[in-house]
Design a protein around this motif. Structure first.
Motif, PDB file in Angstrom:
ATOM      1  N   THR A  82     -65.838 -49.415 -93.781  1.00 10.16           N
ATOM      2  CA  THR A  82     -66.519 -48.149 -93.421  1.00 10.16           C
ATOM      3  C   THR A  82     -67.006 -48.676 -91.932  1.00 10.16           C
ATOM      4  O   THR A  82     -67.347 -49.644 -91.582  1.00 10.16           O
ATOM      5  CB  THR A  82     -67.915 -48.189 -94.253  1.00 10.16           C
ATOM      6  N   THR A  83     -66.993 -47.824 -91.288  1.00  9.44           N
ATOM      7  CA  THR A  83     -67.464 -47.837 -89.698  1.00  9.44           C
ATOM      8  C   THR A  83     -69.238 -47.386 -89.547  1.00  9.44           C
ATOM      9  O   THR A  83     -69.472 -46.358 -90.125  1.00  9.44           O
ATOM     10  CB  THR A  83     -66.838 -46.805 -88.872  1.00  9.44           C
ATOM     11  N   ILE A  84     -69.707 -48.409 -89.046  1.00  6.82           N
ATOM     12  CA  ILE A  84     -71.243 -48.126 -88.922  1.00  6.82           C
ATOM     13  C   ILE A  84     -71.124 -47.939 -87.182  1.00  6.82           C
ATOM     14  O   ILE A  84     -70.891 -48.947 -86.364  1.00  6.82           O
ATOM     15  CB  ILE A  84     -71.895 -49.409 -89.268  1.00  6.82           C
ATOM     16  N   THR A  85     -71.997 -46.842 -86.780  1.00  5.79           N
ATOM     17  CA  THR A  85     -72.337 -46.761 -85.405  1.00  5.79           C
ATOM     18  C   THR A  85     -73.697 -46.659 -85.232  1.00  5.79           C
ATOM     19  O   THR A  85     -74.552 -46.017 -85.858  1.00  5.79           O
ATOM     20  CB  THR A  85     -71.545 -45.352 -85.085  1.00  5.79           C
ATOM     21  N   VAL A  86     -74.396 -47.534 -84.243  1.00  6.12           N
ATOM     22  CA  VAL A  86     -75.747 -47.332 -83.907  1.00  6.12           C
ATOM     23  C   VAL A  86     -75.944 -47.113 -82.474  1.00  6.12           C
ATOM     24  O   VAL A  86     -75.321 -47.545 -81.520  1.00  6.12           O
ATOM     25  CB  VAL A  86     -76.267 -48.826 -84.321  1.00  6.12           C
ATOM     26  N   ARG A  87     -76.997 -46.349 -82.181  1.00  4.81           N
ATOM     27  CA  ARG A  87     -77.238 -45.804 -80.812  1.00  4.81           C
ATOM     28  C   ARG A  87     -78.797 -46.124 -80.723  1.00  4.81           C
ATOM     29  O   ARG A  87     -79.620 -45.997 -81.614  1.00  4.81           O
ATOM     30  CB  ARG A  87     -77.097 -44.294 -80.732  1.00  4.81           C
ATOM     31  N   ALA A  88     -79.309 -46.696 -79.712  1.00  7.66           N
ATOM     32  CA  ALA A  88     -80.552 -47.236 -79.228  1.00  7.66           C
ATOM     33  C   ALA A  88     -81.075 -46.236 -78.182  1.00  7.66           C
ATOM     34  O   ALA A  88     -80.419 -45.881 -77.323  1.00  7.66           O
ATOM     35  CB  ALA A  88     -80.653 -48.712 -78.597  1.00  7.66           C
ATOM     36  N   PHE A  89     -82.332 -45.797 -78.345  1.00  9.06           N
ATOM     37  CA  PHE A  89     -83.009 -44.944 -77.489  1.00  9.06           C
ATOM     38  C   PHE A  89     -84.378 -45.311 -77.106  1.00  9.06           C
ATOM     39  O   PHE A  89     -85.017 -46.016 -77.994  1.00  9.06           O
ATOM     40  CB  PHE A  89     -83.286 -43.461 -78.346  1.00  9.06           C
ATOM     41  N   ASN A  90     -84.692 -44.798 -76.214  1.00 13.20           N
ATOM     42  CA  ASN A  90     -86.013 -45.121 -75.422  1.00 13.20           C
ATOM     43  C   ASN A  90     -86.695 -43.535 -75.187  1.00 13.20           C
ATOM     44  O   ASN A  90     -86.061 -42.786 -74.164  1.00 13.20           O
ATOM     45  CB  ASN A  90     -86.176 -45.743 -74.110  1.00 13.20           C
ATOM     46  N   GLY A  91     -87.423 -43.040 -76.145  1.00 11.52           N
ATOM     47  CA  GLY A  91     -87.644 -41.538 -76.116  1.00 11.52           C
ATOM     48  C   GLY A  91     -86.398 -40.762 -76.094  1.00 11.52           C
ATOM     49  O   GLY A  91     -85.680 -41.038 -77.232  1.00 11.52           O
ATOM     50  N   ASP A  92     -86.077 -39.942 -75.211  1.00 12.21           N
ATOM     51  CA  ASP A  92     -84.630 -39.102 -75.349  1.00 12.21           C
ATOM     52  C   ASP A  92     -83.458 -39.856 -74.533  1.00 12.21           C
ATOM     53  O   ASP A  92     -82.566 -39.261 -74.464  1.00 12.21           O
ATOM     54  CB  ASP A  92     -85.124 -37.774 -74.857  1.00 12.21           C
ATOM     55  N   ILE A  93     -83.867 -41.058 -73.940  1.00 14.69           N
ATOM     56  CA  ILE A  93     -82.917 -41.651 -73.266  1.00 14.69           C
ATOM     57  C   ILE A  93     -81.967 -42.680 -74.065  1.00 14.69           C
ATOM     58  O   ILE A  93     -82.574 -43.279 -74.717  1.00 14.69           O
ATOM     59  CB  ILE A  93     -83.569 -42.467 -72.040  1.00 14.69           C
ATOM     60  N   LEU A  94     -80.801 -42.555 -73.924  1.00 10.48           N
ATOM     61  CA  LEU A  94     -79.585 -43.342 -74.755  1.00 10.48           C
ATOM     62  C   LEU A  94     -79.495 -44.483 -73.802  1.00 10.48           C
ATOM     63  O   LEU A  94     -79.157 -44.576 -72.620  1.00 10.48           O
ATOM     64  CB  LEU A  94     -78.374 -42.508 -74.826  1.00 10.48           C
ATOM     65  N   LEU A  95     -79.989 -45.610 -74.551  1.00 11.56           N
ATOM     66  CA  LEU A  95     -79.749 -46.798 -73.918  1.00 11.56           C
ATOM     67  C   LEU A  95     -78.673 -47.572 -74.187  1.00 11.56           C
ATOM     68  O   LEU A  95     -78.021 -48.418 -73.420  1.00 11.56           O
ATOM     69  CB  LEU A  95     -80.974 -47.859 -74.407  1.00 11.56           C
ATOM     70  N   GLY A  96     -77.878 -47.443 -75.645  1.00  7.80           N
ATOM     71  CA  GLY A  96     -76.532 -47.912 -75.611  1.00  7.80           C
ATOM     72  C   GLY A  96     -76.004 -47.779 -76.920  1.00  7.80           C
ATOM     73  O   GLY A  96     -76.644 -47.281 -77.851  1.00  7.80           O
ATOM     74  N   VAL A  97     -74.868 -47.627 -77.231  1.00  4.97           N
ATOM     75  CA  VAL A  97     -74.047 -47.443 -78.428  1.00  4.97           C
ATOM     76  C   VAL A  97     -73.065 -48.795 -78.757  1.00  4.97           C
ATOM     77  O   VAL A  97     -72.505 -49.143 -77.967  1.00  4.97           O
ATOM     78  CB  VAL A  97     -73.199 -46.262 -78.306  1.00  4.97           C
ATOM     79  N   ALA A  98     -73.226 -48.950 -80.088  1.00  4.50           N
ATOM     80  CA  ALA A  98     -72.265 -49.903 -80.610  1.00  4.50           C
ATOM     81  C   ALA A  98     -71.652 -49.480 -81.858  1.00  4.50           C
ATOM     82  O   ALA A  98     -72.242 -48.507 -82.610  1.00  4.50           O
ATOM     83  CB  ALA A  98     -72.938 -51.281 -81.043  1.00  4.50           C
ATOM     84  N   SER A  99     -70.451 -49.986 -82.101  1.00  5.38           N
ATOM     85  CA  SER A  99     -69.940 -49.391 -83.460  1.00  5.38           C
ATOM     86  C   SER A  99     -69.029 -50.585 -83.950  1.00  5.38           C
ATOM     87  O   SER A  99     -68.475 -51.224 -83.356  1.00  5.38           O
ATOM     88  CB  SER A  99     -68.853 -48.239 -83.252  1.00  5.38           C
ATOM     89  N   THR A 100     -69.013 -51.053 -85.462  1.00  9.50           N
ATOM     90  CA  THR A 100     -68.231 -51.947 -86.092  1.00  9.50           C
ATOM     91  C   THR A 100     -67.976 -51.355 -87.209  1.00  9.50           C
ATOM     92  O   THR A 100     -68.213 -50.608 -87.938  1.00  9.50           O
ATOM     93  CB  THR A 100     -69.071 -53.158 -85.973  1.00  9.50           C
ATOM     94  N   ASP A 101     -66.800 -52.010 -87.878  1.00 11.73           N
ATOM     95  CA  ASP A 101     -66.236 -51.757 -89.282  1.00 11.73           C
ATOM     96  C   ASP A 101     -66.752 -52.923 -90.105  1.00 11.73           C
ATOM     97  O   ASP A 101     -66.851 -54.152 -89.810  1.00 11.73           O
ATOM     98  CB  ASP A 101     -64.802 -51.578 -89.172  1.00 11.73           C
ATOM     99  N   TYR A 102     -67.174 -52.579 -91.265  1.00 11.72           N
ATOM    100  CA  TYR A 102     -67.543 -53.415 -92.417  1.00 11.72           C
ATOM    101  C   TYR A 102     -66.665 -53.217 -93.532  1.00 11.72           C
ATOM    102  O   TYR A 102     -66.300 -51.895 -93.990  1.00 11.72           O
ATOM    103  CB  TYR A 102     -69.040 -53.449 -92.857  1.00 11.72           C
ATOM    104  N   THR A 103     -66.114 -54.331 -94.265  1.00  9.69           N
ATOM    105  CA  THR A 103     -65.341 -54.177 -95.476  1.00  9.69           C
ATOM    106  C   THR A 103     -66.051 -54.817 -96.629  1.00  9.69           C
ATOM    107  O   THR A 103     -66.399 -56.129 -96.620  1.00  9.69           O
ATOM    108  CB  THR A 103     -63.916 -54.563 -95.243  1.00  9.69           C
ATOM    109  N   LEU A 104     -66.042 -53.997 -97.748  1.00  8.58           N
ATOM    110  CA  LEU A 104     -66.782 -54.738 -98.883  1.00  8.58           C
ATOM    111  C   LEU A 104     -65.660 -54.570-100.079  1.00  8.58           C
ATOM    112  O   LEU A 104     -64.717 -53.651-100.195  1.00  8.58           O
ATOM    113  CB  LEU A 104     -67.887 -53.748 -99.369  1.00  8.58           C
TER     114      LEU A 104
END
Length: 104
Positions: A82-104
């Motif tokens: 499964t791909t997990i994507t995380v985005r970080a925000f300060n209010g409405d400002i996008l600070l960064g994006v990361a994505s990684t795959d996890y296998t169970l």
């Protein structure tokens, strides 16, 4: 840092990262497939994070508040990769994006 509209990242793609752009850290306390796991989201080297958005696979993004640039969420992951994507925000400002795959 320029303001980026708060729009979901299309499935299967992640915008190109600026080499100087801080990336959210993605971690897990993993459980078995179909059981609740704890998603850990953090970021360093940036202004205060107010909110994280996470997406599991192609599901809708879910927003959670950040405390001291850190957040957790209880999630259920399916068997397989499964791909997990995380985005970080300060209010409405996008600070960064990361994505990684996890296998169970």
């Amino acid at each position: 840092m320029p303001t980026v509209p708060s729009v979901p990242v299309p499935t299967g793609t992640v915008p190109p990262a600026d080499p100087a752009e801080p990336l959210p850290g993605i971690g897990f306390y993993l459980a078995a497939p179909g059981e609740a796991s704890t998603l850990l989201m953090s970021i360093s080297g940036t202004a205060e994070v107010t909110t994280y958005g996470y997406r599991i696979g192609d599901a809708e993004e879910i927003l959670v508040p950040a405390i001291d640039n850190f957040a957790t969420a209880e999630v259920v992951l399916p068997a397989g990769t499964t791909t997990i994507t995380v985005r970080a925000f300060n209010g409405d400002i996008l600070l960064g994006v990361a994505s990684t795959d996890y296998t169970l």
